[in-house]
Scaffold this active site. Structure first.
Site, PDB file in Angstrom:
ATOM      1  N   GLY A  56       0.824  -1.205   0.000  1.00 42.99           N
ATOM      2  CA  GLY A  56       0.000   0.000   0.000  1.00 42.99           C
ATOM      3  C   GLY A  56       0.857   1.254   0.000  1.00 42.99           C
ATOM      4  N   SER A  57       0.389   2.270   0.685  1.00 43.93           N
ATOM      5  CA  SER A  57       1.029   3.589   0.584  1.00 43.93           C
ATOM      6  C   SER A  57       2.390   3.694   1.260  1.00 43.93           C
ATOM      7  CB  SER A  57       0.089   4.668   1.142  1.00 43.93           C
ATOM      8  OG  SER A  57      -1.011   4.842   0.272  1.00 43.93           O
TER       9      SER A  57
END
Length: 473
Positions: free
Chosen positions: A215-216
């Protein structure tokens, strides 16, 4: 007669070749394969080691401060292994059950020879053991783990699925490593089948063997690629509509939030998907893939205990590049790997090789038999790039729009990055990676909570508790 002599010579040379071949074969295994064969943990039927287990009181395993975590005691003439902080350390220490033909795992497997006293047979040490009547004791293994941090991490993760890794970015020493749900190694005898076949996969060390979309938190890597290969992108602004369309596919920001006009710093603080997708497209798949490989995202992290190889397939097309730029798509990484990614930023671009054993000592004299020495593992980015990303990570925690505000600690500057990683099996995974104090980093923490939701709300507070405990103890 001549035929007889010829046949005798043939037999002589035939048996000579067999004889010398046997000598060469035995010599090879004696010199090159001896230790592997003797201590093979996969061979649960290794009679030599089973007999050694019966004769030798297996050494203790202790934390970095000398607190005993595992020890052996004699009960009715039989040796019993006791794990004093069972579930919290189950995945690091593992278990030793060779005598029951069930093998061993973790530190118990990695330092089997040391714990059985099969190394460090210095004559003076052996003499001291004989004088003190302690000739049948294995050596003690001291870990880099801090029991206080381990217990805090385990308590914060109870009732959740996921993992925590904390390490010293300057040395590679692992300070805490927790995987949940866990199991109690003290009850393996009566609950073996239940534990081994658990639907929760309680024996899996999620910290080193669990594979997740980052993810981020992967935006650290995307930023490193921008600053390394295309730094002019850092000065660009972008109008965020809350989504971006790539090859007909609409990719939304988390919650569909539209940020309007923003620069690189604001996009990092807010963890804007649209901005980083555009940055990734401008950067190109080759540059992003090169920096990812430099961070080891296609490798198996070297460690004494078992680790799983990260997965970073070649980027195929614009849609794949867009998803990869924000840590989605086909890549999968371990929580340990993301701790190392953050450690590169904390340590001027250098990733130190992680390790769990601090030293091995004789149980009588305390003499050090083996000792780990810090060494470099990777150097994916320059100090200049690392310093720039560090400032962005400080902003992600301390800026009013930062997604990592829950990691703030009064009086300590924390740098971090949150992640909310979508997955096809339920709610998003909650991530946080960070370090402190940002001015002179002493600890890096990586946290993942499976299906936990927002990283800033769920994972960041866990990292905060661990960092605060370490820096204020």
């Amino acid at each position: 007669m001549s035929n007889l002599n010829r046949n005798i010579k043939i037999l002589f040379w035939f048996f000579s070749v067999l004889f010398f071949g046997l000598i060469a074969y035995l010599t090879y295994f004696q010199i090159y394969e001896r230790d592997k064969l003797i201590t093979s943990s996969y061979s649960v039927y290794n009679r030599r080691l089973i007999e050694q287990e019966k004769k030798i009181l297996r050494g203790s395993i202790l934390d970095r401060n000398g607190i005993v975590l595992a020890k052996s005691v004699q009960v009715d003439g039989l040796q019993k292994r006791e794990y004093l902080d069972g579930p919290a350390f189950a995945h690091v220490i593992g278990y030793s059950r060779r005598i029951y033909q069930q093998g061993n795992t973790g530190i118990e497997k990695a330092y089997d020879r040391e714990l059985l006293g099969m190394v460090g047979n210095d004559p003076m040490i052996l003499l001291r053991k004989l004088i003190f009547g302690k000739g049948q004791m294995g050596n003690n293994v001291y870990l880099t783990i801090d029991k206080t941090l381990q217990d805090i991490a385990y308590k914060d993760m109870e009732g959740k699925k996921g993992a925590v890794v904390a390490l010293n970015p300057k040395t590679g020493e692992i300070l805490a490593m927790v995987s949940t749900p866990s199991y109690d190694p003290n009850t393996l005898g009566e609950n073996w089948e239940e534990i081994m076949t658990s639907s929760e996969h309680v024996v899996l060390n999620r910290a080193t063997q669990g594979l997740y979309p980052p993810g981020s938190v992967f935006k650290i890597v995307t930023t490193a690629a921008v600053l390394t290969y295309n730094p002019e992108l850092y000065d660009k602004t972008f109008y965020c509509k809350g989504y971006i369309i790539v090859d007909g596919n609409r990719i939304n920001n988390f919650g569909g939030i539209a940020h309007g006009i923003e620069d690189f710093k604001q996009a990092f603080y807010r963890s804007c998907n649209s901005f980083f997708i555009q940055a990734g497209l401008d950067l190109g798949s080759e540059n992003l893939q090169t920096i990812a490989y430099a961070f080891g995202l296609d490798k198996r992290v070297p460690l004494e205990i078992d680790t799983t190889k990260n997965q970073f397939p070649p980027i195929d097309g614009k849609s794949d590049l867009a998803e990869t730029s924000i840590g989605q798509g086909k890549m999968l990484v371990t929580p340990l790997t993301m701790a190392l990614v953050a450690s590169a930023v904390a340590n001027d671009g250098v990733i130190m090789k992680p390790y769990l054993m601090k030293y091995v000592a004789d149980p009588i004299s305390g003499a050090v038999i083996e000792k780990s020495t810090p060494s470099q593992y990777l150097n994916p980015i320059s100090k200049k790039v690392a310093d720039a990303i560090k400032q962005l990570m400080i902003g992600a925690v301390n800026d009013k729009e930062g997604t990592g505000k829950a990691a703030q600690i009064p009086g300590i500057t924390v740098a971090g990055k949150t992640g909310t990683a979508e997955n096809p099996h339920g709610d998003p995974h909650a991530w946080f990676v960070g370090f402190a104090p940002a001015e002179n980093p002493q600890i890096v923490v990586s946290v993942i909570v499976e299906n936990g939701g927002e990283g800033g709300k769920v994972a960041a507070p866990i990292a905060r508790d661990i960092i605060r405990a370490y820096l204020t103890k």
